[in-house]
Design a protein around this motif. Structure first.
Motif, short mmCIF file in Angstrom:
data_model
loop_
_atom_site.label_atom_id
_atom_site.label_comp_id
_atom_site.label_asym_id
_atom_site.label_seq_id
_atom_site.Cartn_x
_atom_site.Cartn_y
_atom_site.Cartn_z
N GLN A 400 52.75 35.47 44.66
CA GLN A 400 51.76 34.60 45.29
C GLN A 400 50.40 35.28 45.35
O GLN A 400 49.37 34.65 45.10
CB GLN A 400 52.23 34.21 46.69
CG GLN A 400 51.31 33.21 47.38
CD GLN A 400 51.87 32.75 48.71
OE1 GLN A 400 52.88 33.27 49.17
NE2 GLN A 400 51.23 31.78 49.33
N HIS A 401 50.38 36.58 45.67
CA HIS A 401 49.10 37.30 45.68
C HIS A 401 48.51 37.39 44.28
O HIS A 401 47.29 37.32 44.11
CB HIS A 401 49.31 38.71 46.24
CG HIS A 401 49.56 38.74 47.71
ND1 HIS A 401 50.01 39.85 48.38
CD2 HIS A 401 49.42 37.76 48.67
CE1 HIS A 401 50.14 39.58 49.67
NE2 HIS A 401 49.79 38.31 49.86
N SER A 405 45.42 35.14 45.29
CA SER A 405 44.63 36.08 46.06
C SER A 405 43.29 36.37 45.37
O SER A 405 43.20 36.38 44.14
CB SER A 405 45.40 37.38 46.27
OG SER A 405 44.60 38.34 46.92
N ARG A 406 42.26 36.64 46.17
CA ARG A 406 40.94 36.99 45.64
C ARG A 406 40.78 38.48 45.43
O ARG A 406 39.71 38.94 45.02
CB ARG A 406 39.86 36.49 46.59
CG ARG A 406 39.82 34.96 46.73
CD ARG A 406 38.67 34.54 47.63
NE ARG A 406 38.61 33.09 47.74
CZ ARG A 406 37.70 32.43 48.47
NH1 ARG A 406 36.78 33.13 49.15
NH2 ARG A 406 37.72 31.12 48.53
N ASP A 410 46.37 43.93 48.62
CA ASP A 410 47.42 42.91 48.60
C ASP A 410 48.60 43.31 47.72
O ASP A 410 49.33 42.46 47.23
CB ASP A 410 46.86 41.58 48.11
CG ASP A 410 46.15 41.71 46.76
OD1 ASP A 410 46.17 42.81 46.18
OD2 ASP A 410 45.58 40.71 46.29
N ASN A 414 43.64 47.44 42.05
CA ASN A 414 42.57 46.65 41.47
C ASN A 414 41.49 47.53 40.84
O ASN A 414 41.43 48.75 41.05
CB ASN A 414 41.93 45.77 42.56
CG ASN A 414 42.94 44.83 43.19
OD1 ASN A 414 43.71 44.19 42.48
ND2 ASN A 414 42.95 44.76 44.50
N ARG A 429 39.74 40.50 41.14
CA ARG A 429 41.10 40.01 40.85
C ARG A 429 41.76 40.78 39.70
O ARG A 429 42.90 40.50 39.36
CB ARG A 429 41.06 38.52 40.49
CG ARG A 429 41.12 37.61 41.70
CD ARG A 429 41.26 36.15 41.25
NE ARG A 429 42.25 35.95 40.21
CZ ARG A 429 43.56 35.80 40.44
NH1 ARG A 429 44.03 35.86 41.67
NH2 ARG A 429 44.39 35.60 39.43
N ARG A 442 47.09 40.95 36.81
CA ARG A 442 46.35 39.84 37.39
C ARG A 442 44.90 39.89 36.89
O ARG A 442 44.28 40.95 36.87
CB ARG A 442 46.38 39.95 38.91
CG ARG A 442 45.59 38.86 39.63
CD ARG A 442 45.68 39.05 41.12
NE ARG A 442 45.05 40.30 41.57
CZ ARG A 442 45.07 40.73 42.83
NH1 ARG A 442 45.74 40.06 43.73
NH2 ARG A 442 44.46 41.86 43.14
#
Length: 548
Positions: A400-401, A405-406, A410, A414, A429, A442
């Motif tokens: 879901q993240h 997610s932005r 999480d 990143n 992201r 992601r």
């Protein structure tokens, strides 16, 4: 095993040559019907036919006899060619492969090894469905390596698919001994062979009952669901509402093209003097209607469910398709959301696999699309089917993240802030995570995307730097899988994180490949301590690449 998987050579459905070359038969029938229609209009309504009618020319020249002789010769040649084609087209299923021999003048021999099978697809086009026939396609790893059996009886195709998957799973059953009598199946109720010959009334009733049974079976096969109740759960894990299906087709990139074409057409009509634009665009707009209808009908009756031999995906209203993806054959998974779908919360799932079916998938898209359109709940259900390790709550939260997610803290590693020089909108992201034997990548902010790569299916991993990224202390990472619509790449990543990704993924891929037994899934129950073997039919990940 059925009689078709006994290791001997067998022939296809007797009507296979006609069904494969049916377009020529329908063209001939169309020519005859068109001329008969004109004659019918002339006789009934007195409307004169146009000059140059072929039948009139033959009659006026007194060549009716020669025409009938030529037509009879052509039919005889076609009949002989079809018969020879059917007799020379044979197949067999052994413990190691599926083989097909075909051709009259030029012979061909195709072979699909069972240990390289990527999927088994049963396609039922509209016309063969009326005759109770289906096409079975064995998808194999390799370039142009698929094997097609067109056509088989519908029930025989289902049984043969079950046998092929059972053999590919590693299970073996003793075959009948040569010369051993095989019990014959009981005749259906009402069969003429069970009716006394001395009773004409009973024989007539039996023939009528047999005809009714045949018609009932054809109607039952035509209306049967794509998921076989004996092999899959009776209910599909995901269902696509009709309104959602229509909306996904309308809010697509093709619609943007159609809208631009309509605007250009209106401008050309208002301004005038652009007849060539009208001629060029208008036929395309007419064809776009057929495109929308085709995508809609091909996505109806969509179904997906898990079976003991893998995930089964079915779809189609007139022409139906039903493909089984065995365990361990999915090399990468991509979950995407176009910008136009974001207000509705719709997503699409595509996969990479070593073999590709020659038939279109749902909505007329590539056969690698396993979910044409679905909600977040639908995405979670499909991912649990094709990645059983992601059924835990921790993995659900991570997915879901990865989808909505932005960025931030999480569970994903990143890209740093300095990556904004190269990815000004999506750097927050852009990131990765490793969990439950899979790598999650992601990326994207306008069109969101989450890529999942099972470590046991990974081929290699590489990181590289160009002069600009070297200056910014960034790197690009790519996970190499088989070719497909899913690309496992991160454009910007901190150098330290890229090195950590390289080391973690390389070690995890080797360990996962050594312990994976999904390529022979039936042996798991037979052997409590299976010997580790390479997981992927095309080779596990064992290579790492670093370039700068």
């Amino acid at each position: 095993m059925t009689s078709l998987a006994d290791g001997d050579w067998h022939r296809l459905h007797p009507a296979s040559p006609v069904l494969r070359g049916g377009i020529f038969v329908f063209a001939l029938l169309g020519f005859v019907i068109a001329n008969l229609r004109e004659r019918f209009v002339d006789v009934v309504f007195g409307i004169p036919r146009q000059s140059g009618d072929p039948l009139d020319e033959i009659y006026e020249r007194g060549a009716v006899g020669w025409a009938l002789l030529i037509a009879a010769a052509i039919l005889i040649v076609i009949l002989i060619a079809f018969t020879l084609s059917w007799r020379m087209h044979t197949f067999r299923v052994s413990d190691e492969s599926v083989e097909v021999r075909s051709g009259i003048l030029f012979r061909s021999h195709r072979q699909a090894r069972l240990d390289r099978i990527q999927g088994v697809n049963i396609v039922r086009p509209l016309i063969p469905r009326l005759f109770g026939a289906a096409k079975l396609e064995v998808s194999v790893a390799g370039q142009d390596a698929n094997v097609q059996l067109a056509y088989l009886g519908s029930a025989l195709a289902d049984g043969l698919r079950r046998d092929i998957l059972q053999l590919a799973s590693g299970a073996r059953q003793p075959r009948p001994v040569a010369g051993e009598s095989v019990p014959e199946a009981p005749l259906p109720a009402g069969d003429p062979a069970q009716i006394p010959a001395d009773t004409a009334t009973a024989a007539h009733a039996g023939r009528r009952q047999a005809l009714n049974d045949y018609a009932t079976s054809r109607v039952g096969e035509f209306l049967a669901p794509e998921l076989d109740p004996d092999a899959a759960p009776p209910e599909s894990v995901v269902r696509i509402p009709v309104l959602r299906l229509i909306g996904s087709i309308v809010f697509s990139g093709f619609t943007v093209f159609v809208a631009v074409a309509i605007v250009a057409l209106i401008v050309s009509v208002i301004v005038g003097g652009s007849e060539w634009l009208l001629i060029a665009i208008f036929p395309g707009l007419i064809a776009s209607i057929g495109y929308y209808v085709s995508r809609f009908t091909k996505s109806l009756r969509y179904s997906i469910a898990g079976t003991r031999d893998g995930v089964r995906v079915g779809f189609g209203l007139l022409t139906t398709s039903n493909e089984t993806l065995p365990p361990g054959r999915i090399h990468a998974i991509g979950v995407t959301q176009p910008l136009a779908w974001r207000p509705f919360g719709w997503w699409q799932i595509s996969i990479n696999k070593a073999g590709h079916s020659t038939n279109d998938g749902a909505a007329g898209q590539a056969a690698t699309t396993v979910l044409p359109v679905g909600s977040l709940t639908d995405v979670a259900k499909v991912l649990e089917l094709i990645l059983p390790g992601f059924a835990l709550d921790e993995q659900r939260v991570l997915i879901q993240h990865g989808l909505i997610s932005r960025g931030g803290d999480d569970g994903f590693r990143n890209a740093p802030r300095r990556a904004a020089w190269l990815r000004p909108f999506s750097w927050r992201r852009t990131g990765y995570a490793v969990s439950a034997g899979a790598v999650l990548l992601r990326r994207g902010v306008l069109s969101r995307e989450l890529v999942l790569v099972p470590l046991a299916r990974l081929q290699s991993v590489g990181i590289n730097q160009g002069p600009v990224r070297r200056r910014l202390r960034l790197a690009t990472a790519r996970l190499h899988t088989v070719t497909g619509p899913v690309t496992a790449t991160l454009g910007v990543l901190d150098v330290g994180e890229a090195v950590r990704l390289l080391e973690t993924v390389t070690a995890g891929a080797v360990a996962s490949a050594e312990s994976d037994t999904s390529h022979h899934w039936s042996r798991i129950d037979q052997d409590p301590a299976p010997t580790p073997r390479p997981a992927s039919p095309v080779g596990p990940a064992a290579a790492a690449e670093v370039t700068s």
